[in-house]
Enzyme design. Structure first.
Site, PDB file in Angstrom:
ATOM      1  N   HIS A   9       0.846  -1.190   0.000  1.00 31.52           N
ATOM      2  CA  HIS A   9       0.000   0.000   0.000  1.00 31.52           C
ATOM      3  C   HIS A   9       0.882   1.241   0.000  1.00 31.52           C
ATOM      4  O   HIS A   9       2.050   1.179   0.438  1.00 31.52           O
ATOM      5  CB  HIS A   9      -0.919   0.009   1.233  1.00 31.52           C
ATOM      6  CG  HIS A   9      -2.093  -0.894   1.088  1.00 31.52           C
ATOM      7  ND1 HIS A   9      -2.567  -1.655   2.134  1.00 31.52           N
ATOM      8  CD2 HIS A   9      -2.902  -1.157   0.040  1.00 31.52           C
ATOM      9  CE1 HIS A   9      -3.621  -2.349   1.723  1.00 31.52           C
ATOM     10  NE2 HIS A   9      -3.837  -2.067   0.454  1.00 31.52           N
ATOM     11  N   LYS A  13       5.048   1.791   1.168  1.00 35.30           N
ATOM     12  CA  LYS A  13       6.041   1.710   0.095  1.00 35.30           C
ATOM     13  C   LYS A  13       7.465   1.861   0.639  1.00 35.30           C
ATOM     14  O   LYS A  13       8.364   1.133   0.223  1.00 35.30           O
ATOM     15  CB  LYS A  13       5.782   2.777  -0.972  1.00 35.30           C
ATOM     16  CG  LYS A  13       4.475   2.617  -1.728  1.00 35.30           C
ATOM     17  CD  LYS A  13       4.616   1.733  -2.918  1.00 35.30           C
ATOM     18  CE  LYS A  13       3.425   1.875  -3.843  1.00 35.30           C
ATOM     19  NZ  LYS A  13       2.440   0.825  -3.698  1.00 35.30           N
ATOM     20  N   THR A  35       2.700  -5.020  -8.288  1.00 38.62           N
ATOM     21  CA  THR A  35       1.761  -4.043  -8.815  1.00 38.62           C
ATOM     22  C   THR A  35       2.562  -2.884  -9.407  1.00 38.62           C
ATOM     23  O   THR A  35       3.733  -2.681  -9.089  1.00 38.62           O
ATOM     24  CB  THR A  35       0.792  -3.548  -7.724  1.00 38.62           C
ATOM     25  OG1 THR A  35       1.539  -3.173  -6.567  1.00 38.62           O
ATOM     26  CG2 THR A  35      -0.231  -4.612  -7.365  1.00 38.62           C
ATOM     27  N   THR A  38       4.476  -0.286  -7.038  1.00 36.11           N
ATOM     28  CA  THR A  38       5.502  -0.959  -6.243  1.00 36.11           C
ATOM     29  C   THR A  38       6.656  -1.401  -7.139  1.00 36.11           C
ATOM     30  O   THR A  38       7.825  -1.175  -6.815  1.00 36.11           O
ATOM     31  CB  THR A  38       4.909  -2.163  -5.487  1.00 36.11           C
ATOM     32  OG1 THR A  38       3.850  -1.709  -4.636  1.00 36.11           O
ATOM     33  CG2 THR A  38       5.968  -2.858  -4.642  1.00 36.11           C
ATOM     34  N   GLY A  56      -2.905  -1.649  -8.125  1.00 37.45           N
ATOM     35  CA  GLY A  56      -3.755  -2.347  -7.156  1.00 37.45           C
ATOM     36  C   GLY A  56      -5.210  -1.911  -7.150  1.00 37.45           C
ATOM     37  O   GLY A  56      -6.106  -2.722  -7.387  1.00 37.45           O
ATOM     38  N   ASP A  61      -4.876  -6.151  -7.819  1.00 33.65           N
ATOM     39  CA  ASP A  61      -5.027  -7.237  -6.843  1.00 33.65           C
ATOM     40  C   ASP A  61      -5.754  -8.424  -7.469  1.00 33.65           C
ATOM     41  O   ASP A  61      -5.411  -9.580  -7.212  1.00 33.65           O
ATOM     42  CB  ASP A  61      -5.780  -6.753  -5.599  1.00 33.65           C
ATOM     43  CG  ASP A  61      -5.069  -5.621  -4.891  1.00 33.65           C
ATOM     44  OD1 ASP A  61      -3.820  -5.571  -4.936  1.00 33.65           O
ATOM     45  OD2 ASP A  61      -5.753  -4.768  -4.304  1.00 33.65           O
ATOM     46  N   ARG A  97      -8.091 -14.495   0.126  1.00 30.17           N
ATOM     47  CA  ARG A  97      -8.814 -15.772   0.024  1.00 30.17           C
ATOM     48  C   ARG A  97      -8.192 -16.670  -1.044  1.00 30.17           C
ATOM     49  O   ARG A  97      -8.080 -17.885  -0.863  1.00 30.17           O
ATOM     50  CB  ARG A  97     -10.300 -15.539  -0.277  1.00 30.17           C
ATOM     51  CG  ARG A  97     -11.129 -15.264   0.940  1.00 30.17           C
ATOM     52  CD  ARG A  97     -12.632 -15.363   0.652  1.00 30.17           C
ATOM     53  NE  ARG A  97     -13.088 -14.452  -0.385  1.00 30.17           N
ATOM     54  CZ  ARG A  97     -13.364 -13.167  -0.198  1.00 30.17           C
ATOM     55  NH1 ARG A  97     -13.238 -12.633   0.989  1.00 30.17           N
ATOM     56  NH2 ARG A  97     -13.786 -12.419  -1.190  1.00 30.17           N
TER      57      ARG A  97
END
Length: 125
Positions: A9, A13, A35, A38, A56, A61, A97
């Site tokens: 996030h 960073k 991402t 990043t 993201g 994601d 998940r």
């Protein structure tokens, strides 16, 4: 060689940058993806090859989750900012998940990320 996803996030960073710098020698032995923001940060500051795959909040994601479902990712290092609400929280939960269901190790903080790197080192000995 493993494929390791690096995600952080915005508020994390600088933590990710410092973490990757500490573990750079080990990480260079693996295929790195991340991402967009990043990967661009890590590539520009540390001169690494981190392949970007999407921002993201704009579906990055979910793109990572798809790569996990395709068996293309071995580990995920996602330094999350748990103190700030994120508009794409449902995407983050889907990613988590997906890792759980597909038995892909996922670090959400530095301590767990350090542990995964130590496992990688011990596996190569």
């Amino acid at each position: 060689m493993k494929t390791i996803a690096l995600v952080a996030h915005n508020e994390k960073k600088s933590v990710m940058l410092a973490w990757v710098k500490r573990h750079r020698d080990e990480l260079k032995k693996h295929k790195l993806i991340g991402t967009t923001n990043t990967s661009e940060l890590l590539n520009s500051v540390l001169d690494l090859e981190v392949k970007g795959f999407g921002h993201g909040p704009n579906g990055g994601d979910i793109l990572l989750a798809a790569q996990i479902l395709e068996g293309k990712v071995d580990e995920v290092i996602f330094l999350i900012d748990a103190e700030t609400p994120h508009g794409h929280e449902h995407d983050i939960q889907t990613l988590i998940r997906t890792c759980v269901i597909n038995n892909v190790p996922m670090a959400l903080n530095e301590a767990t990320a350090d542990y995964l790197v130590k496992l990688n080192i011990s596996e190569t000995k």
